[in-house]
Scaffold this motif. Structure first.
Motif, PDB file in Angstrom:
ATOM      1  N   GLU A   1       3.914  -7.454   4.497  1.00 33.35           N
ATOM      2  CA  GLU A   1       4.010  -6.007   4.610  1.00 33.35           C
ATOM      3  C   GLU A   1       4.160  -5.653   6.075  1.00 33.35           C
ATOM      4  OE1 GLU A   1       0.900  -4.217   2.304  1.00 33.35           O
ATOM      5  OE2 GLU A   1       1.140  -2.275   3.303  1.00 33.35           O
TER       6      GLU A   1
ATOM      7  N   LYS B   1       3.669  -8.167  -4.529  1.00 33.46           N
ATOM      8  CA  LYS B   1       3.491  -9.367  -3.707  1.00 33.46           C
ATOM      9  C   LYS B   1       3.249 -10.591  -4.592  1.00 33.46           C
ATOM     10  CE  LYS B   1       1.582  -7.227   0.478  1.00 33.46           C
ATOM     11  NZ  LYS B   1       0.310  -6.938   1.152  1.00 33.46           N
TER      12      LYS B   1
ATOM     13  N   ILE C   1       7.657  -3.861   2.007  1.00 30.11           N
ATOM     14  CA  ILE C   1       7.285  -5.192   1.535  1.00 30.11           C
ATOM     15  C   ILE C   1       8.537  -6.061   1.607  1.00 30.11           C
ATOM     16  CG2 ILE C   1       6.437  -6.567  -0.407  1.00 30.11           C
ATOM     17  CD1 ILE C   1       4.300  -4.711   0.532  1.00 30.11           C
TER      18      ILE C   1
ATOM     19  N   PRO D   1       5.414 -13.133   0.674  1.00 31.74           N
ATOM     20  CA  PRO D   1       5.547 -11.676   0.790  1.00 31.74           C
ATOM     21  C   PRO D   1       4.761 -11.161   1.987  1.00 31.74           C
ATOM     22  CG  PRO D   1       4.062 -12.258  -1.010  1.00 31.74           C
ATOM     23  CD  PRO D   1       4.650 -13.531  -0.527  1.00 31.74           C
TER      24      PRO D   1
ATOM     25  N   THR E   1       1.751  -2.555  -4.747  1.00 28.89           N
ATOM     26  CA  THR E   1       2.094  -3.623  -3.797  1.00 28.89           C
ATOM     27  C   THR E   1       1.397  -4.938  -4.146  1.00 28.89           C
ATOM     28  OG1 THR E   1       0.426  -2.748  -2.284  1.00 28.89           O
ATOM     29  CG2 THR E   1       2.681  -2.175  -1.826  1.00 28.89           C
TER      30      THR E   1
ATOM     31  N   SER F   1      12.029  -8.621  -3.598  1.00 29.38           N
ATOM     32  CA  SER F   1      11.214  -7.421  -3.349  1.00 29.38           C
ATOM     33  C   SER F   1      11.920  -6.189  -3.882  1.00 29.38           C
ATOM     34  CB  SER F   1      10.897  -7.274  -1.860  1.00 29.38           C
ATOM     35  OG  SER F   1      12.078  -7.308  -1.085  1.00 29.38           O
TER      36      SER F   1
END
Ligand code: ZN
Length: 398
Positions: free
Chosen positions: A112, A26, A117, A110, A22, A122
Motif C-alpha cells: 500500500e 491484499k 494497493i 501486495p 484492502t 490489484s
C-alpha cells in the motif's frame, strides 16, 4: 427509492470499510492465479487456489456456496444470499485469473502506498472481487433480508479463452441482471465491442530463390492483401456507428511466411483482429474481406487465398442504457461524483456476453494499469465501487 430503501442504503453506505476491502484485496493478490494461457494449468497458473479462497470467504459471510470446474484446476465459484423471493436477482461477477507476471518485480507482494494497493491483479480484477465481498459483509452485518437474491460469482479464464464464463452461459447460474467489476475507472459501461479474428492465408509455388521468376511468392501476394485492406478502417468509419461503441475497427496483427531466404515461399498467413459492433455478424466480416481480395485474382491468375476458422470470437455486449441496473449505477455515480454521469462503452472485451445474463461493466481501477508491470488500484475507488454496488443491490433487490 422510497423512504425505507433510502434509509437502508444510507445505513449500509456509511459502514463501507476501506480496511476490510484492502485486507481481502491484499490476501487475493498474494495468491498467484496467473492464466496458464496455452500451457497446462498448474499451481500458480490456475484458479484452483484463489477459487478455494473466494469460496471460503463467501461461506464465512453466510452465502450458500458452490463451485464447478470449467476444466481441471479451473473452477467457477458461486455464493448466493437468497432473498425472500427468487426474483429479481442480481449477480456480481468477476474473473479469478490474472495476466502473466513475466518481468514483474514481486507481483504477489501486495503493498500500500499513497492510497493505492499495488500488485498483480490489484485492479484487474481482484479489487472488484474484494468489493463484492464487502457488499456481502455489510448485508450480513446489518442482517438485511432482501426481497430478491444476490449472487457472487468468481470466474475462471477471462484472460484467455473465457472457458469459465462460457461454462456459466451453458449451465448457469443465471440472474436477471449482472454487474462485472472490470476496471472501468467506475464508468458505467453497458456495451462493448466484440473481437473477431482469423487468419488470411496466401499460397505460392516454392522454387530456389535464385530463379524467383519460376516461382510464385506467397509473401508478395500477402503484401497485396495487406494493401487491399489498408483503407478498410476508413470504410468502417463511414458505416452507422453504435451510440456507445462508435465504429468497428480492423487491425492486422501477426504475419508469418517463408522458412529460408534462399527459397521462394509458398505459404504466408496474416492474423487479423476485427473489433465488431453488437450489430455486426461474423459472416459479413468475412464477406467484407473476400470482397476486397477477389479483385486481386484479376491481376494475378494464380492468386489463391483462404480465410481460416475464427481464432478469436468474443461477442459484443449491448445492454440497454434504460436497464434498471444501468440506471441504478448511473444514479449512484452521479450522486457520488456530484456531476451528471452518462453510460459509456468499455474498451475491451469481457465475460459479459457469455454469461447469458444481461450485464453491465463497472469497476474500480483503470485499464491503463490492468496488464502493466506496475498494477495498482486506488483504495478510494474501491470504496466508491462498493457504494455503487450497494446502491444497485438496494434499488433492485430490497
Ligand atoms: Zn479483467
Amino acid at each position: 427509492m422510497n423512504r425505507q430503501t433510502a434509509d437502508l442504503y444510507r445505513a449500509l453506505w456509511a459502514q463501507v470499510s476501506a480496511d476490510s476491502i484492502t485486507r481481502w484485496l491484499k490476501e487475493m493478490i498474494a495468491i498467484p492465479s496467473e492464466n496458464p494461457m496455452a500451457d497446462a494449468a498448474r499451481p500458480g497458473h490456475r484458479e484452483q487456489e484463489i477459487g478455494e479462497y473466494y469460496l471460503e470467504q463467501m461461506r464465512q459471510l453466510g452465502l450458500t456456496v458452490g463451485s464447478r470446474e470449467a476444466a481441471p484446476g479451473r473452477p467457477n465459484v458461486f455464493g448466493t444470499r437468497a432473498g425472500s423471493k427468487d426474483h429479481p436477482s442480481l449477480m456480481l461477477c468477476g474473473h479469478l485469473d490474472t495476466v502473466p507476471t513475466e518481468g514483474y518485480d514481486e507481483p504477489y507482494a501486495p503493498h500500500e502506498r499513497d492510497g493505492r494497493i499495488y500488485g498483480r491483479g490489484s485492479c484487474d480484477m481482484k479489487a472488484g472481487l474484494a468489493c463484492y465481498l464487502e457488499v456481502a459483509r455489510l448485508l450480513q452485518d446489518a442482517d438485511v433480508t432482501l426481497s430478491g437474491s444476490l449472487m457472487l460469482c468468481g470466474v475462471a479464464d477471462e484472460e484467455w479463452q473465457m472457458i469459465g464464463s462460457r461454462e456459466i452461459g451453458r449451465n448457469g447460474p443465471f440472474a436477471d441482471q449482472c454487474i462485472i467489476g472490470e476496471p472501468s475507472n467506475l464508468a458505467v459501461c453497458p456495451a462493448h465491442k466484440g473481437q473477431y479474428g482469423f487468419f488470411i492465408r496466401t499460397f505460392g509455388k516454392a522454387v530456389h530463390s535464385s530463379i524467383p521468376e519460376q516461382g510464385e511468392n506467397a509473401i508478395e501476394r500477402m503484401a497485396r492483401v495487406v494493401n487491399a485492406l489498408s483503407d478498410y478502417n476508413e470504410e468502417l468509419a463511414t458505416r452507422d456507428p453504435h451510440p456507445l461503441c462508435g465504429h468497428g475497427t480492423y487491425s492486422p496483427g501477426v504475419i508469418r511466411g517463408g522458412d529460408l531466404a534462399s527459397a521462394v515461399p509458398d505459404f504466408c498467413e496474416l492474423e487479423i483482429d476485427r473489433r465488431i459492433l453488437p450489430s455486426d455478424v461474423a459472416e459479413d466480416v468475412r464477406k467484407d474481406i473476400a470482397q476486397r481480395l477477389e479483385p486481386l485474382k484479376q491481376q494475378d491468375p494464380g492468386f489463391r487465398y483462404e480465410l481460416s476458422d475464427p481464432s478469436w470470437d468474443i461477442p459484443a455486449n449491448d445492454l440497454s442504457v434504460e436497464a434498471p441496473v444501468v440506471q441504478s449505477l448511473l444514479n449512484a455515480s452521479t450522486e457520488l461524483s456530484g456531476q451528471s454521469e452518462t453510460a459509456q462503452s468499455f474498451p475491451g472485451a469481457t465475460d459479459a456476453p457469455n454469461l447469458k445474463t444481461p450485464a453491465v461493466v463497472c469497476g474500480p481501477g483503470a485499464l491503463a494499469q490492468a496488464h502493466s508491470l506496475n498494477e495498482f488500484v486506488e483504495i478510494e475507488q474501491c470504496v466508491r465501487a462498493t457504494r455503487m454496488y450497494l446502491r444497485a443491490v438496494v434499488d433492485l433487490l430490497a
